[in-house]
Scaffold this active site. Structure first.
Site: not given
Ligand code: UD1
Ligand code: CA
Length: 451
Positions: A15, A104-105, A226, A368-369, A422
């Protein structure tokens, strides 16, 4: 007890509609990922493991620029948060203490909140960070029984009744490394998303007679990014907080909503920041300085009592000592200005050192360059640099020296010497009047022909 971090960052970030991995999009001049790492850094983590997917190489470079001990592991396919955490298992082999999983987000989890989670870990095997959002939307729900967390149910899998629960899962979870991976081994993907849910470890823990509980925090901390509108909202939230903090710390902001801070900006007490000032990364301003309107600062240090701007640009390596004045349309890069030095108008100072109380005249430029390499200009103390002096670096000007206006300095100037370079001026008596008459008659003729 020691703590390690797992930061999930493998999600596609579809997204965002971007070529850049989502976690590298910046808020307050730092990638989202670095915000998450900074939150976790407060726990002095034993190890930090980032689970990356697309763009793993760029993610690793950014992570290791912040912490060169950070490890990056790859989750080849996004099979769910539980699967993502399992990808960190090898990297954490032998880690004895706790693990905290962050996203990380999700940049704004406060270190104090993580601290509270580690404290709760003393009483419970699994600790989840929950929050009560204004709109629980599609978040996973925490099913509590008194103090105890029974399980987490994803929105997609929740019953109508479970969907009325307002306590939601932030995604942050803490357990011992041993417990975390043992529990994850039992997680399956039999659910609405066909994903391995990290959240399932809670119910499995309870089945095994372990205890689980929740710590709660403000919704502002769990704000995730997101899409670009959420990135903008995160920036807005960060800036609002940074401005409030600056005001509280005794900084005057004339128009707070027009000042933009970076994640690591440090401003001293009684400094005044006028409207429309932008701070890039790595800026320290000591107390009692004044940053005037429309100035842009990055990678620089401004000492007490210095005045910068309006319309000044301080670039990386600009080091301003006490009471330095840098005025309008002045750019400083990789240069030190000693106490009381002044460059008030229309000047470029790059790769240079300027001595104490030296005055740099308008229009002065350090050349300088040479097209290939950068060279240094050194100017001593108490020097007076005439307007429009060009310093063809490398060049050195001594203490108490002067340069005449318009001088192109190509050779060193000794202490106390005056350098003038000059061409000499010639006055032609009456020639201006003659020229004017000639030009006016030429114009009149042309106008006549045009009619
Ligand atoms: C997840 C939680 C949900 C919570 C929400 C909060 C689970 C199953 N669900 O849902 O309970 O309310 O976060 O925002 O954990 N990621 C990976 N690899 C994957 C999947 C995800 O690295 O295979 C990372 C994503 O980059 C992200 C984070 O994990 O940073 C969460 O993933 P996302 O898909 O946003 O989780 P939700 O389904 O929203
Ligand atoms: Ca999702």
């Amino acid at each position: 007890m020691s703590t390690s971090l797992i930061i999930l960052a493998a999600g596609q970030g579809t997204r965002m509609n971007s070529d850049l991995p989502k976690v590298l999009h910046p808020v307050a001049a730092a990638p989202l990922l670095i915000h998450a790492m900074k939150s976790g850094a407060a726990l002095a983590p034993e190890r930090t493991v980032i689970v990356a997917g697309v763009g793993a190489r760029e993610v690793a470079a950014a992570a290791q620029a912040f912490d060169d001990t950070a490890q990056v592991v790859i989750q080849p396919e996004q099979l769910g948060t539980g699967h993502a955490v399992l990808c960190a298992r090898e990297a954490l082999r032998g880690a004895t203490g706790d693990v905290i999983v962050l996203y990380g987000d999700t940049p704004f989890i406060r270190p104090e909140t993580l601290q509270r989670m580690t404290e709760a870990r003393a009483r419970h095997d699994v600790v989840v960070l929950g929050f009560e959002p204004a709109d629980p939307g599609r978040y996973g729900r925490l099913v509590m029984q008194g103090e105890m967390l029974e399980r987490i149910v994803e929105f997609k899998d929740a019953s109508d009744e479970e969907r009325t629960i307002t306590l939601c899962n932030s995604g942050v979870i803490a357990a011992s490394a041993q417990t975390l991976f043992d529990l994850l081994d039992a997680v399956t993907n039999e659910n609405a998303s066909r994903e391995y849910y990290l959240t399932d470890i809670v119910a499995i823990a309870r089945d095994r007679g372990l205890s689980a509980s929740a710590v709660t925090c403000d919704e502002a901390e769990t704000m995730g990014v997101n899409a670009r509108d959420q990135l903008a909202a995160a920036e807005t939230a960060f800036q609002a907080r940074a401005r409030a903090e600056a005001l509280e710390n005794g900084v005057t902001l004339t128009a707070p909503e027009t000042v933009f801070f970076a994640h690591d900006t440090v401003i001293g007490r009684d400094t005044v920041i006028e409207p429309n000032v932008i701070f890039g990364p790595d800026v320290t301003v000591e107390s009692g300085a004044r940053i005037r309107a429309f100035s842009h600062l990055e990678g620089c240090h401004v000492s007490c009592g210095a005045v910068v701007g309006p319309y000044a640009r301080l670039r990386p390596g600009a080091e301003l000592s006490e009471n330095v004045h840098v005025g309008n349309f002045v750019e400083i890069k990789n240069a030190t200005l000693a106490t009381g030095a002044k460059a008030n108008h229309l000047t470029y100072i790059g790769d240079a050192s300027i001595g104490a109380d030296t005055n740099i005249g308008a229009g002065t430029i350090t050349c300088n360059y040479d097209g290939v390499m950068k060279h240094h200009t050194e100017i001593g103390a108490r020097a007076f640099i005439g307007s429009n002096t060009m310093f063809v670096a490398p060049v050195r000007v001594g203490d108490d020296a002067m340069t005449g206006t318009g001088t192109v300095v190509t050779r060193d100037v000794p202490d106390a010497a005056l350098a003038i370079g000059r061409s000499e001026q010639i006055n032609k008596p009456g020639l201006a009047r003659k020229l004017f008459e000639m030009l006016k008659s030429r114009k009149a003729k042309r106008d006549e022909e045009a009619e």
